[in-house]
Design a protein around this motif. Structure first.
Motif, mmCIF file in Angstrom:
data_model
loop_
_atom_site.group_PDB
_atom_site.id
_atom_site.type_symbol
_atom_site.label_atom_id
_atom_site.label_comp_id
_atom_site.label_asym_id
_atom_site.label_seq_id
_atom_site.Cartn_x
_atom_site.Cartn_y
_atom_site.Cartn_z
ATOM 1 N N GLY A 70 11.667 4.356 -10.121
ATOM 2 C CA GLY A 70 11.508 3.917 -8.227
ATOM 3 C C GLY A 70 10.368 3.595 -7.623
ATOM 4 N N LEU A 71 9.816 4.042 -7.614
ATOM 5 C CA LEU A 71 8.077 3.539 -7.141
ATOM 6 C C LEU A 71 7.558 2.123 -8.102
ATOM 7 C CD1 LEU A 71 6.734 3.469 -4.448
ATOM 8 C CD2 LEU A 71 4.917 5.756 -5.391
ATOM 9 N N VAL A 72 7.322 1.501 -8.019
ATOM 10 C CA VAL A 72 6.699 0.563 -8.591
ATOM 11 C C VAL A 72 4.358 0.573 -8.365
ATOM 12 C CG1 VAL A 72 5.179 -1.917 -9.432
ATOM 13 C CG2 VAL A 72 7.877 -1.174 -8.834
ATOM 14 N N MET A 73 4.082 1.610 -9.568
ATOM 15 C CA MET A 73 2.647 2.160 -8.828
ATOM 16 C C MET A 73 1.343 0.500 -9.576
ATOM 17 S SD MET A 73 1.775 4.486 -7.157
ATOM 18 C CE MET A 73 -0.086 3.646 -7.309
ATOM 19 N N ASN A 74 1.368 -0.152 -8.764
ATOM 20 C CA ASN A 74 0.343 -1.289 -9.555
ATOM 21 C C ASN A 74 -1.137 -1.487 -7.956
ATOM 22 O OD1 ASN A 74 1.433 -2.703 -6.892
ATOM 23 N ND2 ASN A 74 2.443 -3.259 -8.068
ATOM 24 N N MET A 75 -1.519 -2.206 -8.121
ATOM 25 C CA MET A 75 -3.344 -2.904 -7.483
ATOM 26 C C MET A 75 -2.632 -2.846 -6.547
ATOM 27 S SD MET A 75 -5.656 -5.519 -8.425
ATOM 28 C CE MET A 75 -8.022 -4.988 -7.990
ATOM 29 N N ASP A 76 -1.335 -3.239 -5.890
ATOM 30 C CA ASP A 76 -1.199 -3.612 -4.650
ATOM 31 C C ASP A 76 -0.703 -2.867 -3.853
ATOM 32 O OD1 ASP A 76 -1.098 -6.352 -4.959
ATOM 33 O OD2 ASP A 76 0.642 -7.289 -5.504
ATOM 34 N N PHE A 77 -0.104 -1.276 -4.044
ATOM 35 C CA PHE A 77 0.496 -0.427 -3.753
ATOM 36 C C PHE A 77 -0.770 0.562 -3.679
ATOM 37 C CE2 PHE A 77 1.760 3.908 -3.951
ATOM 38 C CZ PHE A 77 3.008 3.980 -3.139
ATOM 39 N N SER A 78 -1.608 0.709 -4.205
ATOM 40 C CA SER A 78 -3.188 1.451 -4.590
ATOM 41 C C SER A 78 -3.729 0.694 -3.368
ATOM 42 C CB SER A 78 -3.397 1.604 -5.660
ATOM 43 O OG SER A 78 -3.161 1.913 -7.026
ATOM 44 N N LEU A 79 -3.986 -0.899 -3.312
ATOM 45 C CA LEU A 79 -4.933 -0.786 -1.776
ATOM 46 C C LEU A 79 -4.229 -0.395 -0.839
ATOM 47 C CD1 LEU A 79 -5.724 -4.649 -4.002
ATOM 48 C CD2 LEU A 79 -7.764 -2.521 -3.434
ATOM 49 N N ALA A 80 -3.451 -0.596 -0.526
ATOM 50 C CA ALA A 80 -2.480 -0.613 0.421
ATOM 51 C C ALA A 80 -2.256 0.664 1.261
ATOM 52 C CB ALA A 80 -0.729 -1.402 0.250
ATOM 53 N N VAL A 81 -2.505 1.631 -0.159
ATOM 54 C CA VAL A 81 -2.340 3.044 0.317
ATOM 55 C C VAL A 81 -3.752 3.459 0.580
ATOM 56 C CG1 VAL A 81 -2.773 5.369 -0.387
ATOM 57 C CG2 VAL A 81 -1.048 3.282 -1.080
ATOM 58 N N VAL A 122 1.827 -5.779 10.717
ATOM 59 C CA VAL A 122 0.561 -6.310 9.432
ATOM 60 C C VAL A 122 1.045 -6.157 8.076
ATOM 61 C CG1 VAL A 122 -1.457 -7.077 9.497
ATOM 62 C CG2 VAL A 122 -0.639 -7.069 11.333
ATOM 63 N N MET A 123 0.993 -4.625 7.367
ATOM 64 C CA MET A 123 0.626 -4.317 6.304
ATOM 65 C C MET A 123 2.457 -4.896 5.839
ATOM 66 S SD MET A 123 -1.105 -0.510 6.188
ATOM 67 C CE MET A 123 -1.501 -0.972 4.721
ATOM 68 N N LYS A 124 3.295 -5.078 6.606
ATOM 69 C CA LYS A 124 4.597 -5.085 5.971
ATOM 70 C C LYS A 124 4.442 -6.664 5.051
ATOM 71 C CE LYS A 124 9.155 -3.861 6.254
ATOM 72 N NZ LYS A 124 10.552 -3.609 7.637
ATOM 73 N N GLU A 125 3.785 -7.296 6.178
ATOM 74 C CA GLU A 125 4.115 -8.782 5.864
ATOM 75 C C GLU A 125 2.803 -8.993 4.654
ATOM 76 O OE1 GLU A 125 3.383 -10.170 9.622
ATOM 77 O OE2 GLU A 125 4.890 -9.436 10.152
ATOM 78 N N LYS A 161 -8.570 -11.994 5.645
ATOM 79 C CA LYS A 161 -9.098 -11.725 6.737
ATOM 80 C C LYS A 161 -7.964 -11.129 7.592
ATOM 81 C CE LYS A 161 -12.619 -13.751 7.556
ATOM 82 N NZ LYS A 161 -14.002 -12.808 7.993
ATOM 83 N N HIS A 162 -6.736 -11.417 6.756
ATOM 84 C CA HIS A 162 -5.453 -10.719 7.032
ATOM 85 C C HIS A 162 -4.996 -8.887 7.464
ATOM 86 C CE1 HIS A 162 -0.933 -10.257 7.118
ATOM 87 N NE2 HIS A 162 -1.070 -8.810 6.745
ATOM 88 N N TYR A 163 -5.892 -8.201 7.154
ATOM 89 C CA TYR A 163 -6.054 -6.572 8.010
ATOM 90 C C TYR A 163 -7.037 -6.632 9.496
ATOM 91 C CZ TYR A 163 -3.746 -4.474 4.275
ATOM 92 O OH TYR A 163 -2.748 -3.876 3.317
ATOM 93 N N ILE A 164 -8.397 -7.501 8.731
ATOM 94 C CA ILE A 164 -9.073 -8.124 9.633
ATOM 95 C C ILE A 164 -8.203 -8.698 11.780
ATOM 96 C CG2 ILE A 164 -11.051 -8.473 10.787
ATOM 97 C CD1 ILE A 164 -11.863 -7.039 8.465
#
Length: 500
Positions: A70-81, A122-125, A161-164
């Motif tokens: 149920g939870l895909v652990m990948n680079m995107d998820f790790s960086l988001a956390v 912002v994080m969701k997008e 620059k997304h988070y910035i």
């Protein structure tokens, strides 16, 4: 949260299938290691039996065998956390930095919630870097598409620059709050057991809000310090293994190949973690600057090691290790806090050991105000009472510091307030006030800064007056001229009195 989803129309089956709970965990017999069972019990008793609870250990990461589907652990998820942790630190720190000085009570919490919702979106997008179309097919055909995607995601993290941009908007929203930095408040640094020093609630007697109600400014502990500590522990452990001259490193010279291999493996591990430390600190600082740059930088782990080791052996693990002792010395000796408050649950052994070492620390640093508080079911009134007594000494230090600042600048508070009223940017919370060496309090530092600004303005106006008198400029504002002459007259009267 789950009950709210159910009220909005989702069935329990849907909720159990579509949601997971990811939370920190820990091994060992302390309460932290037992939370998982309590979470599962609460979920089962609430009718959400089978809801997935996924732990990531503080030093071991996620246990793949326990993750369930149920939870895909990948680079995107790790960086988001990781980004979520860091930005959470920023929001938490800025909130406690502004709230004691807000002119309109409650405005900080209101803007903080608005910013949290904004950054959530912002994080969701955020879309992770992915190759598409012809490029994807071409790279896949030669077997390097995944590698290119990983490199792209990493570069996007470093230079995107997304988070910035999102944090810049957050900064502007915070600047809608009006603050009064002339309020004299002692700065209290909170340390202690990991959970008690980070979370605000019944578990630590709502201590942070209590401190604010008692007219203090709270300097909260960021999770970033703990992440850096985990990286420091890793490097320290492999260095200790090498220093112990184990079998791999003490081979005779004719086994040079094996010895060389061991050395390469050692330096590879150390180099990788050193690069990780540098990148993490750089990314953290980048986010701090994006939200306004008013927060303290993360404490250097190697300086904490140097400060703490004489009192608490840094090879001793468990809990915060040597950090409680080191942070007490760091924040007190570097004039970052008037008082250090250590919070820990009743019976937390590593923190209890730290308290024993703190006795020697306090003996060495005579001006230090340090208070350890253990939280237990019946001790809230006693804990608040002890904190109030320690705060009394911290308040005296803050007031003396403020009075000394006014005397040294030679200006009165009324004239400074008038100057600040004429400069609206000085009333914004994200305006970065420079610190003066040896000065702790926000109000005292603000006095020195405003005094410097007033002196610079007077010098500029005086230059305009001189140029006007010399005929080098045609016009000068009469109010400015008479204001300067009036100030000069007052200065002369004061000097005449001093040197009579």
């Amino acid at each position: 949260y789950l009950q709210d989803l159910e009220k909005k129309g989702m069935s329990k089956k849907e909720i159990v299938e579509k949601y997971v709970f990811v939370t920190p965990g820990a091994c060992g017999p302390c309460r932290f290691g037992m939370y998982e069972a309590e979470y599962r019990l609460a979920l089962r008793n609430s009718g959400f039996d089978g809801f997935r609870v996924i732990l990531f250990q503080q030093t071991g990461g996620l246990n793949q065998s326990e993750m369930e589907a149920g939870l895909v652990m990948n680079m995107d998820f790790s960086l988001a956390v990781l980004n979520a942790f860091n930005m959470g630190d920023m929001f938490n720190g800025v909130g406690y930095q502004i709230r004691p000085y807000e002119v309109n009570k409650g405005e900080t919490d209101k803007i903080l919630q608005k910013n949290l919702d904004l950054m959530h979106d912002v994080m969701k997008e955020k879309k992770g870097y992915e190759t598409t179309g012809v490029v994807e097919k071409l790279l896949s055909s030669i077997g390097v598409n995944n590698t290119v995607n990983h490199i792209g995601k990493f570069l996007d993290q470093l230079y995107g620059k997304h988070y910035i941009d999102g944090l810049n908007t957050v900064r502007d929203n915070f600047n809608e709050i009006e603050v009064d930095r002339f309020r004299v408040k002692p700065v209290v640094k909170v340390t202690g057991e990991f959970w008690a020093q980070l979370t605000e609630g019944d578990g630590n007697y709502n201590m942070f809000r209590f401190l604010e109600e008692e007219n203090a400014e709270v300097l909260v502990e960021p999770i970033g310090t703990w992440i850096q500590y985990i990286m420091w522990q890793y490097k320290s452990s492999i260095r200790d293994r090498k220093a112990a001259s184990n079998e791999e490193f003490s081979l005779p010279f004719w086994r040079l190949d094996k010895k060389l291999q061991s050395s390469i493996e050692y330096w590879t591990k150390v180099s990788k973690m050193t690069v990780a430390e540098k990148i993490f600190t750089s990314e953290y600082t980048k986010l701090q600057n994006a939200i306004g740059g008013t927060l303290h930088h993360l404490a250097d782990q190697y300086e904490l090691q140097r400060l703490g080791h004489p009192y608490y052996n840094t090879a001793s693990g468990g809990g915060e290790g040597h950090l409680e002792v080191a942070k007490n010395i760091y924040y007190s000796s570097k004039n970052l806090a008037h008082m250090v408050l250590s919070l820990k649950p009743f019976g937390c052994m590593p923190s209890t050991q730290s308290d024993g070492a703190q006795a020697a620390v306090v003996e060495q640093y005579k001006d230090m105000i340090f208070l350890p508080v253990e939280t237990s079911g019946e001790g809230e009134i006693n804990a608040h009472s002890r904190v109030q007594m320690a705060l009394g000494s911290a308040r005296i230090k803050a007031k003396e510091e403020f009075s000394s600042a006014l005397i040294k600048t030679g200006k009165n508070l009324e004239s400074m307030r008038s100057f600040v009223d004429a400069c609206p940017e000085l009333k914004t919370p994200m305006y970065k006030v420079p610190t003066t060496k040896g000065v702790i309090g926000t109000a005292a530092n603000f006095v020195f800064h405003v005094s410097d600004l007033m002196d610079k303005k007077m010098a500029t106006d005086l230059l305009k007056l001189v140029l006007y008198i010399q005929g080098q400029v045609e016009h000068a504002d009469k109010a400015t001229i008479f204001g300067i002459l009036n100030t000069i007259e007052k200065k002369c009267r004061k000097l005449r009195g001093i040197y009579s």
